[in-house]
Design a protein around this motif. Structure first.
Motif, PDB file in Angstrom:
ATOM      1  N   ASP A 147      37.349  54.315  -6.116  1.00  0.00           N
ATOM      2  CA  ASP A 147      37.319  55.557  -5.338  1.00  0.00           C
ATOM      3  C   ASP A 147      35.935  55.792  -4.743  1.00  0.00           C
ATOM      4  OD1 ASP A 147      39.950  55.986  -6.004  1.00  0.00           O
ATOM      5  OD2 ASP A 147      39.504  57.382  -7.646  1.00  0.00           O
ATOM      6  N   TRP A 148      34.900  55.497  -5.524  1.00  0.00           N
ATOM      7  CA  TRP A 148      33.530  55.696  -5.041  1.00  0.00           C
ATOM      8  C   TRP A 148      33.239  54.816  -3.835  1.00  0.00           C
ATOM      9  CZ3 TRP A 148      28.776  52.697  -6.606  1.00  0.00           C
ATOM     10  CH2 TRP A 148      27.615  53.288  -6.100  1.00  0.00           C
ATOM     11  N   PHE A 149      33.614  53.553  -3.904  1.00  0.00           N
ATOM     12  CA  PHE A 149      33.388  52.654  -2.766  1.00  0.00           C
ATOM     13  C   PHE A 149      34.105  53.165  -1.510  1.00  0.00           C
ATOM     14  CE2 PHE A 149      32.374  48.653  -5.467  1.00  0.00           C
ATOM     15  CZ  PHE A 149      31.016  48.863  -5.313  1.00  0.00           C
ATOM     16  N   ARG A 150      35.296  53.691  -1.701  1.00  0.00           N
ATOM     17  CA  ARG A 150      36.043  54.216  -0.542  1.00  0.00           C
ATOM     18  C   ARG A 150      35.363  55.433   0.079  1.00  0.00           C
ATOM     19  NH1 ARG A 150      40.837  52.421  -3.413  1.00  0.00           N
ATOM     20  NH2 ARG A 150      40.921  54.375  -4.600  1.00  0.00           N
ATOM     21  N   SER A 151      34.537  56.120  -0.682  1.00  0.00           N
ATOM     22  CA  SER A 151      33.866  57.319  -0.169  1.00  0.00           C
ATOM     23  C   SER A 151      32.628  57.012   0.668  1.00  0.00           C
ATOM     24  CB  SER A 151      33.480  58.236  -1.344  1.00  0.00           C
ATOM     25  OG  SER A 151      32.339  57.745  -2.035  1.00  0.00           O
ATOM     26  N   TRP A 152      32.135  55.764   0.616  1.00  0.00           N
ATOM     27  CA  TRP A 152      30.923  55.435   1.362  1.00  0.00           C
ATOM     28  C   TRP A 152      31.183  55.574   2.869  1.00  0.00           C
ATOM     29  CZ3 TRP A 152      27.629  50.781  -0.682  1.00  0.00           C
ATOM     30  CH2 TRP A 152      27.409  50.927  -2.054  1.00  0.00           C
ATOM     31  N   PRO A 153      30.350  56.279   3.609  1.00  0.00           N
ATOM     32  CA  PRO A 153      30.552  56.438   5.059  1.00  0.00           C
ATOM     33  C   PRO A 153      30.011  55.250   5.852  1.00  0.00           C
ATOM     34  CG  PRO A 153      28.664  57.726   4.363  1.00  0.00           C
ATOM     35  CD  PRO A 153      29.242  57.120   3.104  1.00  0.00           C
ATOM     36  N   VAL A 154      30.562  54.070   5.589  1.00  0.00           N
ATOM     37  CA  VAL A 154      30.130  52.829   6.249  1.00  0.00           C
ATOM     38  C   VAL A 154      30.855  52.680   7.589  1.00  0.00           C
ATOM     39  CG1 VAL A 154      30.077  50.305   6.024  1.00  0.00           C
ATOM     40  CG2 VAL A 154      29.675  51.745   4.005  1.00  0.00           C
ATOM     41  N   PRO A 155      30.162  52.291   8.665  1.00  0.00           N
ATOM     42  CA  PRO A 155      28.738  51.944   8.705  1.00  0.00           C
ATOM     43  C   PRO A 155      27.846  53.177   8.793  1.00  0.00           C
ATOM     44  CG  PRO A 155      29.680  51.662  10.881  1.00  0.00           C
ATOM     45  CD  PRO A 155      30.820  52.038   9.969  1.00  0.00           C
ATOM     46  N   PHE A 156      26.638  53.043   8.258  1.00  0.00           N
ATOM     47  CA  PHE A 156      25.634  54.086   8.396  1.00  0.00           C
ATOM     48  C   PHE A 156      24.923  53.893   9.728  1.00  0.00           C
ATOM     49  CE2 PHE A 156      26.232  53.507   3.848  1.00  0.00           C
ATOM     50  CZ  PHE A 156      26.244  54.819   3.362  1.00  0.00           C
ATOM     51  N   ALA A 157      24.657  54.988  10.419  1.00  0.00           N
ATOM     52  CA  ALA A 157      24.029  54.888  11.746  1.00  0.00           C
ATOM     53  C   ALA A 157      22.590  54.411  11.648  1.00  0.00           C
ATOM     54  CB  ALA A 157      24.090  56.231  12.455  1.00  0.00           C
ATOM     55  N   THR A 158      21.860  54.873  10.631  1.00  0.00           N
ATOM     56  CA  THR A 158      20.455  54.514  10.470  1.00  0.00           C
ATOM     57  C   THR A 158      20.142  54.337   8.992  1.00  0.00           C
ATOM     58  OG1 THR A 158      19.638  56.776  10.196  1.00  0.00           O
ATOM     59  CG2 THR A 158      19.884  55.957  12.483  1.00  0.00           C
ATOM     60  N   LEU A 159      18.992  53.737   8.708  1.00  0.00           N
ATOM     61  CA  LEU A 159      18.561  53.635   7.313  1.00  0.00           C
ATOM     62  C   LEU A 159      18.226  55.006   6.747  1.00  0.00           C
ATOM     63  CD1 LEU A 159      16.333  50.428   7.022  1.00  0.00           C
ATOM     64  CD2 LEU A 159      18.565  50.862   5.981  1.00  0.00           C
ATOM     65  N   ALA A 160      17.793  55.922   7.600  1.00  0.00           N
ATOM     66  CA  ALA A 160      17.558  57.289   7.135  1.00  0.00           C
ATOM     67  C   ALA A 160      18.852  57.910   6.620  1.00  0.00           C
ATOM     68  CB  ALA A 160      16.968  58.134   8.260  1.00  0.00           C
ATOM     69  N   ASP A 161      19.967  57.600   7.273  1.00  0.00           N
ATOM     70  CA  ASP A 161      21.265  58.097   6.805  1.00  0.00           C
ATOM     71  C   ASP A 161      21.628  57.481   5.461  1.00  0.00           C
ATOM     72  OD1 ASP A 161      21.720  59.723   9.044  1.00  0.00           O
ATOM     73  OD2 ASP A 161      22.506  58.035  10.193  1.00  0.00           O
ATOM     74  N   VAL A 162      21.289  56.207   5.275  1.00  0.00           N
ATOM     75  CA  VAL A 162      21.526  55.551   3.985  1.00  0.00           C
ATOM     76  C   VAL A 162      20.752  56.283   2.892  1.00  0.00           C
ATOM     77  CG1 VAL A 162      21.191  53.451   2.640  1.00  0.00           C
ATOM     78  CG2 VAL A 162      21.949  53.286   5.015  1.00  0.00           C
TER      79      VAL A 162
END
Length: 286
Positions: A147-162
């Motif tokens: 469930d946690w992996f599914r929640s990741w908002p991939v792709p991230f627009a920037t490293l700052a977003d990561v």
């Protein structure tokens, strides 16, 4: 200074090892220094050990390994079994001439380290276990990770977003943790549509499934070398279980780091060094 050395692991998998050398030392002197192999946890990479490896290199030959499926090492379809991870670590020790080695492992890497120490005592001189449980975590834990992996908002627009998501917005974050954001920024790579993890979610879940459903007390009891069990006070390894691990180990010692979570060596590098350096001094003296 750091240099990459490729190692051939189990089933011919190419593994990237990173040797950290203290610049003032000559190569001949450095080659004779006692070996240390650093093993990251699930989703980690060798570079997470850089601060630790640099101070270790003052008196040791310090090598950090990108394990299969991680970092710059190969990411085959499989296998991602305990046997494969342990065989890879043994291959690194033997091919790099590190043995008898001091193994330092975090989380999954700590389990790999104590399984290697139990199975190949000829290769291991001492062991440091960082925030890894010996008890089974169960199927519910595996479902939580899915469930946690599914929640990741991939792709991230920037490293700052990561950094922001893993340090503040991730539902698993109890309070803001910039170090956690930096940790995950190191395991991202830029693609045409944004930033993606350098590992496969499926391979990480497969790797994890091979150890979360079973306990590992029996192999822990078979470790005969001096062993330090370290936990962050806010980490995943509770004090009672850590102290039971020390009791089970024939030559176990206990350490803890205040103000640190699961990423002990990354959260609080000064506290981490203070916790493990006396143990390493004793290992050197012996």
């Amino acid at each position: 200074m750091v240099r990459r050395i490729d190692v051939t692991g189990a089933d011919g998998v190419r593994l990237a090892a990173w040797e950290y050398a203290d610049p003032p030392k000559g190569r001949g002197e450095h080659e004779t220094a006692p070996g240390v192999l650093l093993l990251h946890g699930l989703m980690g990479r060798a570079s997470h050990w850089a601060p630790t490896a640099r101070w270790l290199a003052e008196r040791h030959r310090a090598v950090a390994l990108d394990q299969r499926g991680h970092g710059r090492s190969d990411k085959p379809d499989g296998p991602y079994t305990r046997d494969a991870y342990v065989a890879d670590a043994a291959a690194a020790v033997e091919q790099l001439g590190l043995g008898p080695v001091t193994l330092i492992g975090h989380s999954m890497g700590a389990l790999t380290a104590w399984q290697l120490a139990a199975r190949r005592p000829d290769l291991v001189h001492a062991l440091i276990i960082c925030d890894m449980r010996a008890s089974a975590l169960g199927a519910a834990s595996q479902r939580e990770w899915e469930d946690w992996f599914r929640s990741w908002p991939v792709p991230f627009a920037t490293l700052a977003d990561v950094r922001k998501w893993f340090g503040e917005d991730d539902p698993w974050v109890e309070r803001p943790n910039p170090a956690r954001g930096e940790f995950f920024a190191e395991v991202m790579a830029e693609q045409a549509d944004g930033w993606h993890p350098v590992f496969s979610f499926g391979q990480m879940l497969t790797s994890r499934e091979t150890w979360v459903l079973e306990s590992h007390w029996e192999e822990l009891a078979q470790v005969r070398c001096p062993t330090l069990v370290v936990r962050g006070l806010d980490g995943q390894l509770g004090r009672a279980e850590a102290q039971e691990m020390v009791r089970v180990l024939p030559r176990g010692e206990y350490g803890e780091v205040a103000d640190a979570g699961h990423l002990v060596h990354y959260d609080h590098p000064d506290g981490w060094r203070s916790a493990i350096e006396p143990f390493l001094d004793g290992v050197l003296a012996s």
